[in-house]
Design a protein around this motif. Sequence first.
Motif, PDB file in Angstrom:
ATOM      1  N   LYS A   6     -36.905  -2.134   6.121  1.00 62.39           N
ATOM      2  CA  LYS A   6     -36.242  -1.755   7.341  1.00 62.39           C
ATOM      3  C   LYS A   6     -36.185  -0.385   7.721  1.00 62.39           C
ATOM      4  O   LYS A   6     -35.840   0.015   8.661  1.00 62.39           O
ATOM      5  CB  LYS A   6     -34.646  -2.030   6.634  1.00 62.39           C
ATOM      6  CG  LYS A   6     -34.260  -3.292   6.498  1.00 62.39           C
ATOM      7  CD  LYS A   6     -32.810  -3.161   5.970  1.00 62.39           C
ATOM      8  CE  LYS A   6     -32.292  -4.619   5.425  1.00 62.39           C
ATOM      9  NZ  LYS A   6     -31.155  -4.702   4.927  1.00 62.39           N
ATOM     10  N   VAL A   7     -37.252   0.392   6.867  1.00 61.91           N
ATOM     11  CA  VAL A   7     -37.518   1.526   6.824  1.00 61.91           C
ATOM     12  C   VAL A   7     -38.965   2.072   6.858  1.00 61.91           C
ATOM     13  O   VAL A   7     -39.414   1.429   6.045  1.00 61.91           O
ATOM     14  CB  VAL A   7     -36.747   2.646   6.116  1.00 61.91           C
ATOM     15  CG1 VAL A   7     -37.248   4.230   6.218  1.00 61.91           C
ATOM     16  CG2 VAL A   7     -35.226   2.407   6.338  1.00 61.91           C
ATOM     17  N   LEU A   8     -39.755   2.721   7.497  1.00 60.79           N
ATOM     18  CA  LEU A   8     -41.018   2.980   7.489  1.00 60.79           C
ATOM     19  C   LEU A   8     -41.406   4.087   6.632  1.00 60.79           C
ATOM     20  O   LEU A   8     -40.653   5.142   6.446  1.00 60.79           O
ATOM     21  CB  LEU A   8     -41.772   3.331   9.041  1.00 60.79           C
ATOM     22  CG  LEU A   8     -41.720   2.182   9.777  1.00 60.79           C
ATOM     23  CD1 LEU A   8     -42.282   2.466  11.233  1.00 60.79           C
ATOM     24  CD2 LEU A   8     -42.406   1.079   9.411  1.00 60.79           C
ATOM     25  N   ALA A   9     -42.716   3.900   5.923  1.00 64.21           N
ATOM     26  CA  ALA A   9     -42.980   4.792   4.734  1.00 64.21           C
ATOM     27  C   ALA A   9     -44.402   4.829   4.936  1.00 64.21           C
ATOM     28  O   ALA A   9     -45.121   3.826   5.232  1.00 64.21           O
ATOM     29  CB  ALA A   9     -42.459   4.327   3.405  1.00 64.21           C
ATOM     30  N   GLY A  10     -44.984   6.130   4.703  1.00 67.36           N
ATOM     31  CA  GLY A  10     -46.393   6.172   4.679  1.00 67.36           C
ATOM     32  C   GLY A  10     -46.903   6.952   3.298  1.00 67.36           C
ATOM     33  O   GLY A  10     -46.086   7.060   2.574  1.00 67.36           O
ATOM     34  N   THR A  11     -48.324   7.262   3.266  1.00 63.23           N
ATOM     35  CA  THR A  11     -48.590   7.798   2.167  1.00 63.23           C
ATOM     36  C   THR A  11     -48.438   9.447   2.417  1.00 63.23           C
ATOM     37  O   THR A  11     -48.095   9.945   0.920  1.00 63.23           O
ATOM     38  CB  THR A  11     -50.100   7.447   2.024  1.00 63.23           C
ATOM     39  OG1 THR A  11     -50.843   7.922   3.013  1.00 63.23           O
ATOM     40  CG2 THR A  11     -50.460   6.117   1.533  1.00 63.23           C
ATOM     41  N   GLY A  12     -48.911   9.927   3.258  1.00 63.81           N
ATOM     42  CA  GLY A  12     -48.832  11.352   3.289  1.00 63.81           C
ATOM     43  C   GLY A  12     -49.843  12.029   2.059  1.00 63.81           C
ATOM     44  O   GLY A  12     -49.529  13.054   1.808  1.00 63.81           O
ATOM     45  N   SER A  47     -50.063  11.033   8.846  1.00 67.02           N
ATOM     46  CA  SER A  47     -50.349  10.150   9.911  1.00 67.02           C
ATOM     47  C   SER A  47     -49.081   8.984   9.832  1.00 67.02           C
ATOM     48  O   SER A  47     -48.563   8.877   8.372  1.00 67.02           O
ATOM     49  CB  SER A  47     -51.804   9.104   9.389  1.00 67.02           C
ATOM     50  OG  SER A  47     -52.666   9.949   9.951  1.00 67.02           O
ATOM     51  N   ASN A  48     -48.991   8.337  10.628  1.00 65.32           N
ATOM     52  CA  ASN A  48     -47.654   7.549  10.855  1.00 65.32           C
ATOM     53  C   ASN A  48     -46.491   8.059  10.335  1.00 65.32           C
ATOM     54  O   ASN A  48     -45.811   7.258   9.379  1.00 65.32           O
ATOM     55  CB  ASN A  48     -48.334   6.294  10.001  1.00 65.32           C
ATOM     56  CG  ASN A  48     -49.501   5.288  10.435  1.00 65.32           C
ATOM     57  OD1 ASN A  48     -49.308   5.153  11.738  1.00 65.32           O
ATOM     58  ND2 ASN A  48     -50.239   5.089   9.684  1.00 65.32           N
ATOM     59  N   VAL A  49     -46.099   9.030  10.598  1.00 67.14           N
ATOM     60  CA  VAL A  49     -44.755   9.637  10.543  1.00 67.14           C
ATOM     61  C   VAL A  49     -44.080  10.292  11.693  1.00 67.14           C
ATOM     62  O   VAL A  49     -44.726  10.789  12.731  1.00 67.14           O
ATOM     63  CB  VAL A  49     -44.965  10.992   9.409  1.00 67.14           C
ATOM     64  CG1 VAL A  49     -45.771  11.973  10.050  1.00 67.14           C
ATOM     65  CG2 VAL A  49     -43.798  11.164   8.687  1.00 67.14           C
ATOM     66  N   GLN A  50     -42.888   9.877  11.481  1.00 68.14           N
ATOM     67  CA  GLN A  50     -41.886  10.257  12.635  1.00 68.14           C
ATOM     68  C   GLN A  50     -40.523  10.487  11.933  1.00 68.14           C
ATOM     69  O   GLN A  50     -40.344  10.227  10.555  1.00 68.14           O
ATOM     70  CB  GLN A  50     -41.552   9.340  13.774  1.00 68.14           C
ATOM     71  CG  GLN A  50     -42.900   8.864  14.421  1.00 68.14           C
ATOM     72  CD  GLN A  50     -42.776   7.843  15.585  1.00 68.14           C
ATOM     73  OE1 GLN A  50     -41.627   7.172  15.757  1.00 68.14           O
ATOM     74  NE2 GLN A  50     -43.855   7.658  16.353  1.00 68.14           N
ATOM     75  N   LYS A  51     -39.616  11.258  12.570  1.00 65.69           N
ATOM     76  CA  LYS A  51     -38.242  11.304  12.126  1.00 65.69           C
ATOM     77  C   LYS A  51     -37.548   9.920  11.669  1.00 65.69           C
ATOM     78  O   LYS A  51     -37.855   8.911  12.283  1.00 65.69           O
ATOM     79  CB  LYS A  51     -37.245  12.082  12.920  1.00 65.69           C
ATOM     80  CG  LYS A  51     -37.472  13.580  12.888  1.00 65.69           C
ATOM     81  CD  LYS A  51     -36.873  14.067  11.633  1.00 65.69           C
ATOM     82  CE  LYS A  51     -36.808  15.546  11.757  1.00 65.69           C
ATOM     83  NZ  LYS A  51     -36.498  16.079  10.260  1.00 65.69           N
ATOM     84  N   GLY A  52     -37.113   9.949  10.539  1.00 66.53           N
ATOM     85  CA  GLY A  52     -36.423   8.425  10.132  1.00 66.53           C
ATOM     86  C   GLY A  52     -37.520   7.848   9.133  1.00 66.53           C
ATOM     87  O   GLY A  52     -37.124   6.804   8.511  1.00 66.53           O
ATOM     88  N   HIS A  53     -38.791   8.413   8.974  1.00 63.28           N
ATOM     89  CA  HIS A  53     -39.530   7.706   8.173  1.00 63.28           C
ATOM     90  C   HIS A  53     -39.666   8.387   6.718  1.00 63.28           C
ATOM     91  O   HIS A  53     -39.058   9.604   6.461  1.00 63.28           O
ATOM     92  CB  HIS A  53     -40.927   7.893   8.337  1.00 63.28           C
ATOM     93  CG  HIS A  53     -41.291   7.225   9.915  1.00 63.28           C
ATOM     94  ND1 HIS A  53     -42.495   7.023  10.644  1.00 63.28           N
ATOM     95  CD2 HIS A  53     -40.496   6.462  10.572  1.00 63.28           C
ATOM     96  CE1 HIS A  53     -42.091   6.099  11.677  1.00 63.28           C
ATOM     97  NE2 HIS A  53     -41.069   5.750  11.591  1.00 63.28           N
ATOM     98  N   TYR A  54     -40.328   7.911   5.839  1.00 62.60           N
ATOM     99  CA  TYR A  54     -40.626   8.406   4.416  1.00 62.60           C
ATOM    100  C   TYR A  54     -41.978   8.400   4.294  1.00 62.60           C
ATOM    101  O   TYR A  54     -42.835   7.763   4.780  1.00 62.60           O
ATOM    102  CB  TYR A  54     -39.900   7.745   3.257  1.00 62.60           C
ATOM    103  CG  TYR A  54     -38.320   7.665   3.382  1.00 62.60           C
ATOM    104  CD1 TYR A  54     -37.568   8.407   2.505  1.00 62.60           C
ATOM    105  CD2 TYR A  54     -37.654   6.661   4.207  1.00 62.60           C
ATOM    106  CE1 TYR A  54     -36.295   8.351   2.244  1.00 62.60           C
ATOM    107  CE2 TYR A  54     -36.264   6.754   4.053  1.00 62.60           C
ATOM    108  CZ  TYR A  54     -35.597   7.601   3.576  1.00 62.60           C
ATOM    109  OH  TYR A  54     -34.278   7.604   3.479  1.00 62.60           O
TER     110      TYR A  54
END
Length: 189
Positions: A6-12, A47-54
């Motif tokens: 339901k929520v996007l997350a990436g590695t960072g 990469s692949n980060v916007q507000k609302g992501h983790y």
Amino acid sequence: EIIDGKVLAGTGLSNAMKALTNFEEVKLKAVKTDGGYIVNGSLPFVSNVQKGHYFGALIQIEDGYIVGLIDTNSEDVSIQNIDSFFGLNGSATAKTTFKDYFLEDKFLISDNGQQFIEKIRPGFILLQLGMALGNINGSINIIKKELKRKEYLNNTIFGDKVSLFEKKKQELTFGLDKYFTNPYTDDVK
């Protein structure tokens, strides 16, 4: 919500990979406080980060490193889009800046960041291969298209450079590119 998709997350974790191989310094620093850590610093490329992501991040503390799950909904994390990031504009790569961000203990992924990064490094690098292969394939396709233009026809200086690039791609990917040709199949030979 992350596990349920339901929520996007990436590695960072690009900074972590570089920092723990002495290529650059750890960009995020934290001080322990009641119930968590106060984090400051900036990651220039996530990469692949916007507000609302983790996303996960390596953070330097007084006696080592931790890895935490960052919630970009916080007002203490700002995200600045990078408008002209050569070759990776489609990856939503952004600069993230932390100003007194409170990382709650419950969002701590590992209290031994160095050990955690060493354990996941092979898989992380393999995940990055998809972006690299996409850039290589895109570049080869552009070269093929350009070589069909009239001004390049019969120009011996170019010879058969495309096959050299394709051969080099095979060498660089050591055969793994076959796994990235169709992500919707489970028939891998």
